[in-house]
Design an enzyme around this catalytic site. Structure first.
Site, mmCIF file in Angstrom:
data_model
loop_
_atom_site.group_PDB
_atom_site.id
_atom_site.type_symbol
_atom_site.label_atom_id
_atom_site.label_comp_id
_atom_site.label_asym_id
_atom_site.label_seq_id
_atom_site.Cartn_x
_atom_site.Cartn_y
_atom_site.Cartn_z
ATOM 1 N N ARG A 1 0.823 -1.220 0.000
ATOM 2 C CA ARG A 1 0.000 0.000 0.000
ATOM 3 C C ARG A 1 0.857 1.270 0.000
ATOM 4 N NH1 ARG A 1 -5.291 -1.380 3.746
ATOM 5 N NH2 ARG A 1 -6.368 -2.466 2.078
ATOM 6 N N GLY B 1 -9.061 -9.220 -0.149
ATOM 7 C CA GLY B 1 -7.882 -9.743 0.528
ATOM 8 C C GLY B 1 -7.545 -11.181 0.187
ATOM 9 N N GLY C 1 -13.069 -4.075 0.948
ATOM 10 C CA GLY C 1 -14.460 -3.611 1.016
ATOM 11 C C GLY C 1 -14.798 -2.659 -0.122
#
Ligand code: AMP
Length: 395
Positions: free
Chosen positions: A37, A352, A375
């Site tokens: 990330r 994930g 999500g």
């Protein structure tokens, strides 16, 4: 929706605040175990550096629930970012206020400051306007590059946009929008979705939305058993959501109406216990014994699914084909990952577990696009407009 992108703006000499998602995994020694990330934000940061502006980074980490939790400090992230960029990153843990505004004002072009975890403030998750306003005092331009948080409307990605003059998406958000949202809206046919994972209940909205968009839908994982049962199959001791049998029938009916093929497993790998070491066997779908739990798709299902994947031009994938954390039940997920990587289609993977499966199969670099959102990716598949993206469209 029309939103601006960072490369449409003049950044020079401006204070550019970037909302990033540095919600990275840590081990017990506070060492970052996966910096994906952080790396994903480098194109936007490097672009800012090239364009001679002052960079202020805002992120959350974990769930401190509005309290200061030293173990959820972003300090190690500042260090990791600094070594990735090979330049200093100023870590600011002073509470937001006049003093921090001065810190932002005093930044020189090409300097970077990362502020402490924004979720230490109770106002963040409440989308508190005053926190949004306080953040906006640090920014001439606001850039949202935090796709993984875009399904939340919080002060640092929603309220703030009311108070800054110019808001735009960074390069990560841009690619997520282009690959995920736009692909779903105008995919090249044959367009297929592979949806797996434990339960139908967590993916109902995805299934309902996707069914009118795809040419075929592959359903695997635990959720396949509710579908199989709804069609009259005996599923032994496999995962079943009794209350969703009608929903499964309704989705199947909708698929027929839309000429969409639903592909379900034709055989499974099962065992008596939910345990990697429980003796396992392969069973055709019509012959699952009462005492058996289906924990993976079988070899014939792999063949069936793979054949359709090979013919496709576009595939999106969310959710494993089996209880793949147990190595003896990971074959189906692994093989589907490899087939997807070997195929010529545009492949988009999000969530994930599916991303973990792709990494485990060692095919990460042969997937067209891997979403950084869990999500957020699911909500895009549900056809929802994500608040963090919608907030960029205020003009
Ligand atoms: P989800 O978060 O809904 O995508 O579900 C992922 C989880 O589903 C993983 O932890 C898998 O172990 C689990 N799962 C997949 N297939 C099965 C299955 N046949 N039975 C039980 N759990 C499963």
């Amino acid at each position: 929706m029309t939103i601006k992108y960072i490369d449409q703006l003049d950044l020079k000499n401006k204070r550019v605040m970037i909302r990033v998602d540095y919600n990275v995994p840590y081990d017990k020694e506070m060492k970052i175990t996966d910096d994906t990330r952080i790396k994903a934000t480098l194109p936007t940061i490097n672009y800012c550096l090239k364009n001679e502006c002052k960079i202020i980074l805002i992120s959350h980490l974990g769930r401190p629930k509005g309290q200061i939790k030293p173990n959820l400090s972003l300090k190690p992230v500042a260090e990791a970012l600094s070594s990735l960029l090979n330049m200093p990153v100023k870590f600011v843990d002073t509470p937001l206020g006049d003093e921090t505004v001065n810190i932002s004002n005093e930044l020189k072009n090409g300097e970077i400051a990362l502020f402490e975890n924004i979720r230490f403030y109770p106002g963040e998750e409440k989308n508190d306007k005053s926190l949004g306003e306080l953040l906006a005092k640090h920014a001439d331009i606001y850039i949202n590059d935090a796709f993984a948080a875009a399904h939340r409307g919080h002060a640092s990605n929603f309220a703030i946009t009311e108070f800054v003059e110019t808001s735009a998406a960074g390069f990560l958000l841009k690619s997520e929008i282009e690959y995920s949202q736009k692909t779903i809206q105008s995919a090249e046919s044959p367009f297929g979705a592979i949806i797996g994972g434990a339960k139908v209940s967590s993916k109902i909205d995805v299934l309902i939305n996707i069914i009118s968009k795809v040419d075929f839908l592959i359903i695997g994982g635990g959720m396949a058993f509710t579908f199989l049962k709804s069609q009259g199959n005996s599923i032994g001791n496999s995962l079943l959501e009794d209350d969703l049998l009608d929903t499964a029938r309704e989705i199947t009916r909708k698929a027929k109406e839309n000429n969409v093929d639903i592909l379900l497993p034709v055989d499974i790998v099962g065992a008596e216990e939910f345990d990697n070491d429980s003796p396992r066997g392969v069973y055709p779908i019509e012959e699952i014994p009462d005492n058996i739990i289906g924990l993976d798709i079988g070899p014939e299902s792999i063949k069936l699914f793979s054949a359709r994947i090979r013919e496709a031009k576009t595939i999106i994938w969310n959710g494993p084909m089996g209880a793949f954390e147990m190595s003896n039940f990971a074959t189906g997920t692994n093989e589907i990952a490899k087939t997807l990587a070997d195929s010529d289609c545009l492949s988009i993977v999000g969530g994930g577990d599916s991303v973990t499966a792709i990494n485990k199969a060692g095919v990460t670099d042969r997937i067209s696009y891997i979403s950084t959102g869990g999500g957020a990716f699911l909500e895009l598949l549900e056809g929802k407009i994500l608040p963090g993206i919608a907030a960029l469209d205020r003009d």
